[in-house]
Motif scaffolding. Structure first.
Motif, short mmCIF file in Angstrom:
data_model
loop_
_atom_site.label_atom_id
_atom_site.label_comp_id
_atom_site.label_asym_id
_atom_site.label_seq_id
_atom_site.Cartn_x
_atom_site.Cartn_y
_atom_site.Cartn_z
N SER A 352 0.85 -1.19 0.00
CA SER A 352 0.00 0.00 0.00
C SER A 352 0.89 1.24 0.00
CB SER A 352 -0.95 -0.01 1.20
OG SER A 352 -0.22 -0.14 2.39
N ILE A 353 0.28 2.40 -0.06
CA ILE A 353 1.08 3.63 -0.17
C ILE A 353 0.93 4.44 1.11
CG2 ILE A 353 1.41 5.76 -1.47
CD1 ILE A 353 0.31 4.33 -3.92
N VAL A 354 2.06 4.78 1.70
CA VAL A 354 2.06 5.53 2.95
C VAL A 354 3.00 6.72 2.81
CG1 VAL A 354 2.74 5.44 5.39
CG2 VAL A 354 1.49 3.53 4.37
N ASP A 355 2.57 7.86 3.32
CA ASP A 355 3.43 9.04 3.35
C ASP A 355 3.72 9.37 4.81
OD1 ASP A 355 4.67 11.47 3.27
OD2 ASP A 355 3.37 12.30 1.69
N ARG A 356 4.92 9.08 5.25
CA ARG A 356 5.27 9.24 6.67
C ARG A 356 5.55 10.69 7.05
NH1 ARG A 356 5.39 5.35 10.11
NH2 ARG A 356 4.85 3.36 9.19
N GLY A 357 5.66 11.55 6.06
CA GLY A 357 6.05 12.92 6.40
C GLY A 357 4.95 13.94 6.24
N PHE A 358 3.81 13.50 5.67
CA PHE A 358 2.79 14.50 5.36
C PHE A 358 2.15 15.10 6.61
CE2 PHE A 358 -1.51 15.86 4.68
CZ PHE A 358 -1.35 16.73 3.61
N ALA A 359 2.00 16.40 6.63
CA ALA A 359 1.25 17.05 7.72
C ALA A 359 0.69 18.38 7.26
CB ALA A 359 2.15 17.25 8.92
N GLY A 437 1.58 1.62 16.67
CA GLY A 437 0.20 1.46 17.11
C GLY A 437 -0.80 1.96 16.09
N TRP A 438 -0.30 2.31 14.90
CA TRP A 438 -1.16 2.89 13.88
C TRP A 438 -1.72 1.86 12.91
CZ3 TRP A 438 0.28 3.63 8.45
CH2 TRP A 438 -0.66 4.37 7.72
N VAL A 439 -2.95 2.08 12.45
CA VAL A 439 -3.54 1.30 11.36
C VAL A 439 -4.10 2.30 10.35
CG1 VAL A 439 -5.26 -0.41 10.69
CG2 VAL A 439 -4.42 -0.37 13.02
N ALA A 440 -3.84 2.06 9.06
CA ALA A 440 -4.37 2.97 8.04
C ALA A 440 -5.89 2.84 7.95
CB ALA A 440 -3.74 2.68 6.69
N GLN A 458 -5.13 7.57 -2.61
CA GLN A 458 -4.45 6.31 -2.29
C GLN A 458 -3.53 6.37 -1.08
OE1 GLN A 458 -2.52 4.91 -5.85
NE2 GLN A 458 -4.45 4.57 -6.93
N THR A 459 -2.95 7.55 -0.85
CA THR A 459 -1.91 7.63 0.18
C THR A 459 -2.49 7.68 1.59
OG1 THR A 459 -0.55 8.81 -1.38
CG2 THR A 459 0.10 8.96 0.92
N GLN A 460 -1.95 6.85 2.48
CA GLN A 460 -2.37 6.85 3.88
C GLN A 460 -1.28 7.52 4.72
OE1 GLN A 460 -5.56 5.39 4.69
NE2 GLN A 460 -5.61 5.57 2.46
N VAL A 461 -1.71 8.19 5.78
CA VAL A 461 -0.78 8.99 6.57
C VAL A 461 -0.78 8.50 8.02
CG1 VAL A 461 -0.29 11.34 7.37
CG2 VAL A 461 -1.21 10.97 5.07
N PRO A 462 0.40 8.17 8.55
CA PRO A 462 0.49 7.51 9.87
C PRO A 462 0.16 8.40 11.07
CG PRO A 462 2.50 7.18 8.60
CD PRO A 462 1.71 8.22 7.88
N THR A 463 -0.30 9.63 10.83
CA THR A 463 -0.79 10.41 11.97
C THR A 463 -2.31 10.48 11.93
OG1 THR A 463 -0.30 12.31 10.59
CG2 THR A 463 1.23 11.85 12.38
N ARG A 545 -4.25 7.89 22.06
CA ARG A 545 -4.16 8.89 23.14
C ARG A 545 -2.99 9.84 22.92
NH1 ARG A 545 -3.63 7.74 28.83
NH2 ARG A 545 -4.74 9.65 29.31
N ARG A 546 -1.90 9.27 22.37
CA ARG A 546 -0.69 10.08 22.19
C ARG A 546 -0.82 11.01 20.99
NH1 ARG A 546 2.35 5.83 21.42
NH2 ARG A 546 2.75 6.09 19.20
N THR A 547 -1.27 10.45 19.85
CA THR A 547 -1.18 11.24 18.61
C THR A 547 -2.40 12.13 18.35
OG1 THR A 547 -2.21 9.54 17.25
CG2 THR A 547 0.19 9.41 17.53
N GLN A 548 -3.51 11.84 18.99
CA GLN A 548 -4.71 12.63 18.71
C GLN A 548 -5.03 13.57 19.88
OE1 GLN A 548 -6.18 11.99 15.40
NE2 GLN A 548 -4.18 10.95 15.42
N ARG A 549 -4.09 13.77 20.75
CA ARG A 549 -4.30 14.59 21.93
C ARG A 549 -4.53 16.05 21.53
NH1 ARG A 549 -3.65 13.53 27.06
NH2 ARG A 549 -2.63 11.54 26.66
N GLY A 550 -5.40 16.71 22.28
CA GLY A 550 -5.65 18.12 22.02
C GLY A 550 -5.11 18.99 23.13
N GLN A 551 -5.03 20.28 22.85
CA GLN A 551 -4.53 21.22 23.87
C GLN A 551 -5.73 21.80 24.62
OE1 GLN A 551 -2.72 24.20 21.46
NE2 GLN A 551 -1.24 22.79 20.52
N ILE A 552 -5.60 21.89 25.94
CA ILE A 552 -6.69 22.50 26.71
C ILE A 552 -6.34 23.96 26.92
CG2 ILE A 552 -7.98 22.46 28.85
CD1 ILE A 552 -7.56 19.49 28.97
#
Ligand code: 6A9
Length: 804
Positions: A352-359, A437-440, A458-463, A545-552
């Motif tokens: 599959s196609i993954v872009d590890r740097g996209f943000a 701990g990521w799944v596309a 097509q591209t999946q992003v690990p964040t 919990r780690r990657t989707q955390r928000g700021q209060i």
């Protein structure tokens, strides 16, 4: 001595390899190419792939629209498995109105031997309108990927064949096998028409082709086969340039060449049939020593249908609240959607196609904080290692691949019928959880799957995440286990499933869904299974919990927890694809915004993890999940409840870094209710039920709308999640009502009961009274089907709702 031991070990290994468990045996073969109208393959990375192609021969145009991959553009008047059990087989009906042919595909799996058993398939056809001709050309093909060989044993003839066609093959996993294609007793091949005298040698024959296809390309079989037909046809038609002389009958022209190349690994067999017909395909695994014939199907199909029906009525009964006159129609519909969901299970293998740097810019801060690993932050789409996945698919025509949050719903449904199958699929998904701990979200594995997706998707992003629904399948399994073993839920102090407290299952339920289940029959196996997925699942939870955390920000002043706030990563200015509710209205993107649906999903994920860890006796984990759960529930109120608007909302931040509520009445605002997060006495529940029941807002005679009918964006733009009715969300509402709010005493219980009864009737009626197709979503004002069809994934939940 050492030698003997070694020899013994070898024998053991041998036995382990050559005798896979019954479990995997009965799931080896299946209609695992659900993107095709009829495509059988085993659950193996490289092996035998089969498919069915057909086209009309009433004119020369129809050949340009061969039926092969499910395609809305083909204009079929509905197609569905009407009965299908992945371990046994079933029946599929395809209404090809443009070609005036109703095609039925039947499949019987025959267990035995140690290579996944044998199977028999029957392809039948009849005119949809008997007053009109039905002259259709059918091609069955088989191609072998990887090691091994496939040979045509029938004496080849350059003008076609008469009688059965036979292939013998071998592959490392299937070992030796025979494949035969046999005509039914009353088939009539097309024989008459202008110029038939010129084709006498070929008329009435079965035609064939054998080609050598490069590795990894068998999935393009249709193109190779159709090219052969078209090339030959062009050659012939060159001689008929003067239209006044007429052209030969397409049936004589649109035929395979009758040739096989040395070392072929793809074979196609073609029959052009007039009127009603049937032909059978037999796959006989040598180790099973079967001799299959037409009686395998003649007797097997009626027997299969009988047991299927009987069991279906027990597993998915119609609730007493429906008038008896409606039971039959409702059950036929429920059987079809359940079967098509199971017939939509596919096996996928590939990169599959993954872009590890996209943000996006608002997500970039996250990157900076943890970019120790150069490789991870390297921008650019890359191909991953190949992965394997057995998964249900939302829609055979549009989305024949795995979708993460869809799958939790699919597995709830499948698990009711076949607990162990739902766990096999779950295990494959859990195996996709990577070291972080990521799944596309979208599993587009291999070239065939990619060919159905535009490049920009097509591209999946690990964040990027997607609602964590898979644990629903696990708590449902634990609930089944508990109802099949001694102590009741109450004694164990568990609250399972989605509800704050699970209604104990009706007695006998375990027998129903547990029929033949090795996991429900053996507590040891069940424990071992749960243990095997627990670690990766935990890693997955921690990734969320780690990657989707928000700021209060400012609202943090009154937030009881300093840590529990969440924000979807990977949103664009207009879309939050990761949330699953693509274009639902949100505030402007920023690093400081907080998403109500995500914090609600996190509460849900935490609760299910607490239940799973509790069941496994992981007391420390269970205690810490309980703590987090409370903190999240508190913060849902502290951060997301708007006193002023009397509703739950997202949170945005302005230029002064002050937070404010972003309120759009719709599915988003009722999340704490949808996931049963509110206690029955919560005053917020009252406000939500009022919103739900208000025809100016969410209430329609066909189910709850995604966005309030009074919202300025209602029905606007691409109108995907801006009003249309989604069945999975209605299912969540029904489930919350049924299990929690209509069931438990509280100030809103009566209101919840009334809403439950009405909503269920609206949703179920609107679906089953429709004929032809089920759809991706339904119009917010008329209830009519919208977008992709058939789309079984979400609508199949109706089969569960009508049983409650
Ligand atoms: C687009 C277009 C040939 C969108 O059911 C799958 C998902 C859901 O998970 C999601 O909640 N669907 C819903 O909003 C369909 C997603 C399709 C994405 C790929 C490619 C190609 O068309």
């Amino acid at each position: 001595m050492a030698l003997v031991k070694f020899w013994l070990l070898l024998c053991l290994v041998q036995v382990a390899w050559s005798q896979p468990s019954n479990e995997s045996e009965s799931l080896l073969w299946g209609a695992y190419r659900p993107g095709l109208y009829f495509g059988l393959r085993p659950r193996l990375p490289q092996s035998l792939m089969t498919g069915l192609i057909w086209f009309g021969t009433q004119d020369f145009m129809s050949v340009s629209r061969p039926r092969h991959a499910c395609d809305q553009g083909d204009g079929l008047e509905g197609y569905t498995w009407t009965e299908y059990d992945p371990r046994k087989g079933g029946v599929q009906v395809l209404n090809d109105k443009p070609n005036n042919v109703r095609v039925t595909t039947e499949l019987i799996k025959v267990p035995g031997g140690h290579n996944g058993g044998s199977w028999a398939a029957r392809i039948r056809g009849e005119p949809m309108n008997p007053a009109h001709p039905c002259r259709t050309s059918f091609i069955f093909y088989a191609g072998l990927e990887g090691l091994g060989g496939l040979d045509m044993e029938t004496d080849e003839d350059e003008n076609g064949l008469e009688g059965p066609v036979k292939f013998s093959g071998t592959s490392p996993d299937l070992d030796e096998f025979i494949l035969r294609i046999v005509d039914g007793p009353d088939n009539k091949q097309v024989t008459d028409g202008p110029y038939s005298h010129l084709f006498t040698d070929r008329i009435g024959k079965t035609h064939f082709l054998g080609q050598r296809i490069p590795s990894g390309q068998i999935w393009k079989a249709r193109d190779f086969i159709m090219q052969n037909i078209i090339q030959r046809a062009q050659g012939i038609l060159q001689g008929y340039k003067e239209p006044q002389k007429g052209a030969p009958d397409p049936s004589f022209v649109l035929q395979l060449t009758d040739e096989t190349l040395f070392g072929s690994n793809l074979y196609a067999v073609q029959k052009t049939l007039d009127g009603e017909f049937q032909f059978d395909v037999f796959f006989e695994s040598a180790s099973a020593n079967h001799k299959l014939d037409s009686s395998t199907l003649d007797k097997g199909i009626p027997a299969l249908l009988k047991t299927f029906d009987e069991r279906f009525n027990v597993v998915f009964p119609v609730s007493d609240s429906y008038p008896t006159s409606e039971h039959e129609g409702l059950q036929a519909f429920s059987k079809a959607i359940t079967s098509n969901l199971m017939g939509g299970i596919g096996y996928f293998y590939g990169t599959s196609i993954v872009d590890r740097g996209f943000a996006y810019e608002w997500d970039q801060e996250d990157d900076a904080s943890d970019d120790e690993d150069e490789e991870k932050t390297a921008r650019g789409a890359r191909l991953t290692e190949p992965r394997a996945l057995l998964t249900a698919t939302p829609s055979r025509s549009f989305f024949p691949r795995g979708f993460y949050w869809d799958e939790g719903f699919h597995l709830l449904h499948i698990g009711e019928w076949d607990n162990d199958l739902s766990l096999e699929i779950l295990k494959d998904w859990v195996d996709l959880i990577d070291e972080d701990g990521w799944v596309a979200r979208e599993q587009i594995l291999g070239e065939e799957a990619r060919s159905r997706v535009p490049a920009e998707f097509q591209t999946q992003v690990p964040t990027n995440a997607n609602p964590p629904t898979l644990t629903m399948a696990i708590t449902a399994f634990i609930a089944r286990l508990q109802s099949s073993s001694g102590p009741s839920d109450a004694e164990l102090g568990m609250d399972l499933g989605m509800g704050g407290s699970q209604v104990p299952l009706a007695s006998g339920e375990n027998v129903r869904s547990g029929a033949g289940s090795k996991y429900l029959e053996s507590p040891e196996l069940a424990q071992a299974f749960l243990r095997s997925i627990y670690k990766p699942l935990k890693r997955h939870y921690e990734w969320f919990r780690r990657t989707q955390r928000g700021q209060i920000k400012q609202y943090g002043r009154k937030a009881r927890s300093r840590s529990e706030a969440y924000r979807w990563r990977g949103r664009s200015a207009t879309h939050v694809l990761t949330s699953g509710m693509d274009d639902y209205p949100r505030g402007p993107p920023s690093a400081g915004e907080l998403h109500l649906d995500l914090i609600s999903w996190m509460a849900f994920f935490t609760r299910t993890m607490r239940e799973i860890s509790g069941f496994l006796g992981e007391e420390d984990d269970a205690a810490s999940y309980a703590e987090i759960e409370t903190a999240i529930l508190n913060n849902i109120d502290d951060l997301h409840w708007s006193e002023e608007n009397q509703m739950y909302c997202d949170v945005g931040v302005n230029d002064e870094d002050e937070s404010y509520h972003v309120c759009h009445k719709g599915y988003l605002s009722i999340f704490p209710f949808l996931l049963s997060l509110l206690p029955p006495e919560s005053p917020q529940l009252g406000a939500i039920l009022d919103l739900v029941r208000d025809p100016k807002h969410l209430w329609s005679p066909y189910g709850l709308r995604s966005l309030s009918a009074s919202h300025p964006e209602f029905g606007q733009g691409e109108n995907y999640w801006k009003g249309p009715i989604w069945i999975q969300m209605n299912y969540l509402a029904l489930r919350a009502l049924h299990q929690t709010y209509a069931n438990q005493p509280g100030p809103y219980q009566k209101q919840a009961q009334e809403i439950y009864v009405e909503l269920r009737r609206n949703v179920v009626d609107n679906e089953y009274k429709r004929t032809g197709y089920v759809w991706e979503q339904y119009d917010a004002l008329t209830g009519e089907g919208r977008r992709s069809h058939p789309f079984t994934g979400w609508t199949s939940m109706v089969a569960l709702s009508k049983s409650d």
